[in-house]
Design a protein around this motif. Structure first.
Motif, PDB file in Angstrom:
ATOM      1  N   ASN A 160       0.818  -1.217   0.000  1.00 25.32           N
ATOM      2  CA  ASN A 160       0.000   0.000   0.000  1.00 25.32           C
ATOM      3  C   ASN A 160       0.852   1.268   0.000  1.00 25.32           C
ATOM      4  O   ASN A 160       0.477   2.273  -0.612  1.00 25.32           O
ATOM      5  CB  ASN A 160      -0.942   0.010   1.205  1.00 25.32           C
ATOM      6  N   ALA A 161       1.985   1.234   0.690  1.00 25.38           N
ATOM      7  CA  ALA A 161       2.856   2.407   0.717  1.00 25.38           C
ATOM      8  C   ALA A 161       3.717   2.499  -0.535  1.00 25.38           C
ATOM      9  O   ALA A 161       4.124   3.590  -0.935  1.00 25.38           O
ATOM     10  CB  ALA A 161       3.741   2.368   1.963  1.00 25.38           C
ATOM     11  N   ILE A 162       4.006   1.347  -1.129  1.00 17.84           N
ATOM     12  CA  ILE A 162       4.876   1.326  -2.302  1.00 17.84           C
ATOM     13  C   ILE A 162       4.129   1.752  -3.556  1.00 17.84           C
ATOM     14  O   ILE A 162       4.689   2.413  -4.436  1.00 17.84           O
ATOM     15  CB  ILE A 162       5.468  -0.088  -2.496  1.00 17.84           C
ATOM     16  N   PHE A 163       2.854   1.382  -3.651  1.00 19.10           N
ATOM     17  CA  PHE A 163       2.099   1.613  -4.885  1.00 19.10           C
ATOM     18  C   PHE A 163       2.134   3.068  -5.360  1.00 19.10           C
ATOM     19  O   PHE A 163       2.418   3.337  -6.534  1.00 19.10           O
ATOM     20  CB  PHE A 163       0.654   1.139  -4.720  1.00 19.10           C
ATOM     21  N   PRO A 164       1.845   4.065  -4.493  1.00 20.44           N
ATOM     22  CA  PRO A 164       1.896   5.445  -4.997  1.00 20.44           C
ATOM     23  C   PRO A 164       3.288   5.858  -5.454  1.00 20.44           C
ATOM     24  O   PRO A 164       3.422   6.664  -6.387  1.00 20.44           O
ATOM     25  CB  PRO A 164       1.415   6.281  -3.811  1.00 20.44           C
ATOM     26  N   ARG A 165       4.332   5.297  -4.827  1.00 18.45           N
ATOM     27  CA  ARG A 165       5.685   5.615  -5.271  1.00 18.45           C
ATOM     28  C   ARG A 165       5.942   5.035  -6.652  1.00 18.45           C
ATOM     29  O   ARG A 165       6.614   5.658  -7.497  1.00 18.45           O
ATOM     30  CB  ARG A 165       6.709   5.084  -4.267  1.00 18.45           C
ATOM     31  N   LEU A 166       5.418   3.849  -6.916  1.00 20.46           N
ATOM     32  CA  LEU A 166       5.558   3.247  -8.244  1.00 20.46           C
ATOM     33  C   LEU A 166       4.822   4.078  -9.286  1.00 20.46           C
ATOM     34  O   LEU A 166       5.330   4.322 -10.382  1.00 20.46           O
ATOM     35  CB  LEU A 166       5.027   1.811  -8.230  1.00 20.46           C
ATOM     36  N   MET A 167       3.629   4.535  -8.967  1.00 21.41           N
ATOM     37  CA  MET A 167       2.872   5.333  -9.927  1.00 21.41           C
ATOM     38  C   MET A 167       3.568   6.669 -10.209  1.00 21.41           C
ATOM     39  O   MET A 167       3.555   7.172 -11.337  1.00 21.41           O
ATOM     40  CB  MET A 167       1.453   5.583  -9.390  1.00 21.41           C
ATOM     41  N   LYS A 168       4.192   7.244  -9.180  1.00 26.67           N
ATOM     42  CA  LYS A 168       4.975   8.454  -9.398  1.00 26.67           C
ATOM     43  C   LYS A 168       6.140   8.162 -10.339  1.00 26.67           C
ATOM     44  O   LYS A 168       6.435   8.957 -11.247  1.00 26.67           O
ATOM     45  CB  LYS A 168       5.487   8.985  -8.061  1.00 26.67           C
ATOM     46  N   ALA A 169       6.810   7.012 -10.124  1.00 30.65           N
ATOM     47  CA  ALA A 169       7.970   6.660 -10.945  1.00 30.65           C
ATOM     48  C   ALA A 169       7.596   6.504 -12.410  1.00 30.65           C
ATOM     49  O   ALA A 169       8.371   6.890 -13.297  1.00 30.65           O
ATOM     50  CB  ALA A 169       8.607   5.368 -10.425  1.00 30.65           C
ATOM     51  N   ILE A 170       6.414   5.945 -12.687  1.00 29.76           N
ATOM     52  CA  ILE A 170       6.009   5.730 -14.091  1.00 29.76           C
ATOM     53  C   ILE A 170       5.177   6.892 -14.634  1.00 29.76           C
ATOM     54  O   ILE A 170       4.567   6.776 -15.697  1.00 29.76           O
ATOM     55  CB  ILE A 170       5.252   4.398 -14.253  1.00 29.76           C
ATOM     56  N   GLU A 171       5.145   7.990 -13.850  1.00 36.99           N
ATOM     57  CA  GLU A 171       4.493   9.225 -14.292  1.00 36.99           C
ATOM     58  C   GLU A 171       2.978   9.059 -14.482  1.00 36.99           C
ATOM     59  O   GLU A 171       2.390   9.545 -15.446  1.00 36.99           O
ATOM     60  CB  GLU A 171       5.154   9.738 -15.584  1.00 36.99           C
ATOM     61  N   ARG A 172       2.370   8.326 -13.499  1.00 36.28           N
ATOM     62  CA  ARG A 172       0.920   8.161 -13.511  1.00 36.28           C
ATOM     63  C   ARG A 172       0.325   8.630 -12.179  1.00 36.28           C
ATOM     64  O   ARG A 172      -0.223   7.837 -11.403  1.00 36.28           O
ATOM     65  CB  ARG A 172       0.547   6.707 -13.791  1.00 36.28           C
ATOM     66  N   PRO A 173       0.418   9.914 -11.877  1.00 33.52           N
ATOM     67  CA  PRO A 173      -0.156  10.411 -10.617  1.00 33.52           C
ATOM     68  C   PRO A 173      -1.657  10.206 -10.521  1.00 33.52           C
ATOM     69  O   PRO A 173      -2.220  10.146  -9.415  1.00 33.52           O
ATOM     70  CB  PRO A 173       0.218  11.906 -10.638  1.00 33.52           C
ATOM     71  N   ASP A 174      -2.329  10.106 -11.664  1.00 37.86           N
ATOM     72  CA  ASP A 174      -3.766   9.881 -11.635  1.00 37.86           C
ATOM     73  C   ASP A 174      -4.117   8.551 -10.988  1.00 37.86           C
ATOM     74  O   ASP A 174      -5.089   8.443 -10.230  1.00 37.86           O
ATOM     75  CB  ASP A 174      -4.333   9.940 -13.061  1.00 37.86           C
ATOM     76  N   LEU A 175      -3.305   7.520 -11.274  1.00 36.91           N
ATOM     77  CA  LEU A 175      -3.541   6.210 -10.667  1.00 36.91           C
ATOM     78  C   LEU A 175      -3.154   6.215  -9.190  1.00 36.91           C
ATOM     79  O   LEU A 175      -3.811   5.570  -8.368  1.00 36.91           O
ATOM     80  CB  LEU A 175      -2.760   5.136 -11.414  1.00 36.91           C
ATOM     81  N   ALA A 176      -2.124   6.966  -8.848  1.00 35.04           N
ATOM     82  CA  ALA A 176      -1.717   7.061  -7.443  1.00 35.04           C
ATOM     83  C   ALA A 176      -2.820   7.710  -6.611  1.00 35.04           C
ATOM     84  O   ALA A 176      -3.017   7.369  -5.434  1.00 35.04           O
ATOM     85  CB  ALA A 176      -0.425   7.857  -7.328  1.00 35.04           C
ATOM     86  N   ALA A 177      -3.558   8.631  -7.210  1.00 35.57           N
ATOM     87  CA  ALA A 177      -4.597   9.366  -6.470  1.00 35.57           C
ATOM     88  C   ALA A 177      -5.956   8.679  -6.500  1.00 35.57           C
ATOM     89  O   ALA A 177      -6.887   9.118  -5.815  1.00 35.57           O
ATOM     90  CB  ALA A 177      -4.726  10.771  -7.055  1.00 35.57           C
TER      91      ALA A 177
END
Length: 400
Positions: A256-273
């Motif tokens: 759960n904590a890693i997922f938003p960092r992964l989405m940031k890395a692949i330039e998908r902030p929409d999925l992180a949010a």
């Protein structure tokens, strides 16, 4: 510095992988392993996976490292008697014959313990020493099938497949070594008052022991998991993803904590949010969408950039490596996981020792020996049989 098993002597009977791998683990940490092989032919593993003009395979050299080889014919009365004499000087006997074979050779457990009461006897077989399948022949691949692993290995639209190594055998070897060390510890704590222990290791049970919640999930929920390729069943996103240039990387973003960092890395902030993706259940439901997003980014970047970006964002990731990658990798070198051993006229890269002990670490002292290389040495050292008597035994075909 002597290893933690220094002073422990192990007699290895049998061949192939499971029993020999167990004894290799013991030998790595200081045990004196006496491997008994048939004169003339030796362990069949000597001829598995030979390359070029080598007479003895490097697979053998790895699995037999740190052992002493004795060529003794167990089918002869004199050969059996030699083994029984050696048992008096051994703490552990490891065998991986089909159940009943040891007894046919005149080396039944009771016979062995007449020579050493507190002997630890480790018996490795396909299906164990008891039960309706115990008498059947069983190799590691069969154990992987019976233990539930093969059903889960591969892609869902393809037949079950083999893992690229002899996993069932090696798992049995790990359990066998663990059983031996537990039994030795129990014997030590008994202060000399303990009878010998029998360690019954079945290949299929060693595989089944790693199958996590397979059975309770079925029993409670009727769940029958199937092959999932590179994905982790019930945890997303995690898997293998293509990079530019044809290389592949494994990325684990299922925390759960890693997922938003992964989405940031692949330039998908929409999925992180996206609130539906904050928990694992929602991510599993949309696993195809997430894998597609990750693949789109990784495939547009070379593997170096992918790995650096994941590291910068604290996302677990690693390349899918070949042997060529491993022998040149600085982390393997720093951890001494690739070492060098002299075989013939050249130095050969060898796998290092696991686990790492800080005070009494294991080591590779020598590569797997030639057939019968230590026969005369061991018979003289332990049984007082001199050179002339060894020659006589050799002429009679008892030793090689």
């Amino acid at each position: 510095m002597p290893g933690p098993l220094d002073g422990i002597r192990v007699l290895e009977l049998g061949s192939f992988i499971a029993g020999p791998f167990a004894c290799r683990l013991l030998a790595d940490f200081g045990a004196d392993v006496l491997k008994v092989e048939r004169p003339g032919s030796g362990d069949e593993l000597r001829r598995w996976r030979r390359h070029g003009d080598e007479e003895t395979s490097l697979l053998w050299r790895v699995l037999a490292r740190n052992k002493r080889s004795l060529a003794v014919d167990l089918r002869t009365d004199s050969g059996r008697d030699l083994v029984l004499d050696l048992v008096e000087h051994c703490d552990v006997v490891v065998e991986n014959f089909r159940p009943g074979t040891l007894e046919k050779l005149g080396l039944a457990p009771d016979t062995l313990r007449e020579r050493r009461k507190d002997l630890v006897l480790v018996r490795v077989s396909g299906f164990g020493q008891t039960g309706p399948l115990s008498g059947q022949a069983g190799f590691g691949g069969v154990a992987e099938a019976l233990g539930g692993l093969r059903e889960l290995t591969g892609h869902p639209d393809r037949p079950p497949t083999r893992v690229g190594i002899s996993l069932g055998d090696s798992l049995a070897g790990l359990h066998a070594a663990f059983g031996a060390v537990m039994s030795l510890l129990g014997r030590e704590r008994a202060n000399g008052g303990a009878d010998g222990e029998d360690v019954d290791v079945a290949l299929y049970e060693s595989v089944f022991n790693l199958m996590e919640s397979l059975v309770p999930d079925y029993d409670v929920h009727g769940v029958l998991p199937s092959r999932s390729g590179s994905r982790v069943p019930g945890a997303a996103p995690s898997g293998s993803f293509p990079c530019e240039g044809g290389q592949w990387v494994v990325i684990g973003g299922n925390g759960n904590a890693i997922f938003p960092r992964l989405m940031k890395a692949i330039e998908r902030p929409d999925l992180a949010a996206d609130p539906e993706l904050a928990g694992n259940e929602g991510r599993v439901r949309r696993e195809d969408e997430l894998d597609a997003a990750i693949s789109a980014w990784t495939s547009a970047n070379d593997i170096g950039h992918v790995l650096a970006t994941m590291a910068d964002n604290g996302v677990p990731a690693g390349p899918i490596m070949t042997a060529a990658d491993i022998v040149s990798h600085p982390h393997f070198a720093a951890r001494e996981m690739v070492t060098s051993q002299r075989i013939g006229d050249r130095d050969v890269a060898f796998p290092g020792v696991v686990p790492k002990l800080a005070r009494r670490p294991g080591a590779t002292r020598w590569a797997g020996p030639e057939l019968g290389q230590h026969t005369e040495e061991v018979l003289g050292e332990l049984l007082g049989i001199g050179g002339g008597d060894v020659t006589a035994l050799r002429e009679r075909g008892v030793v090689g």
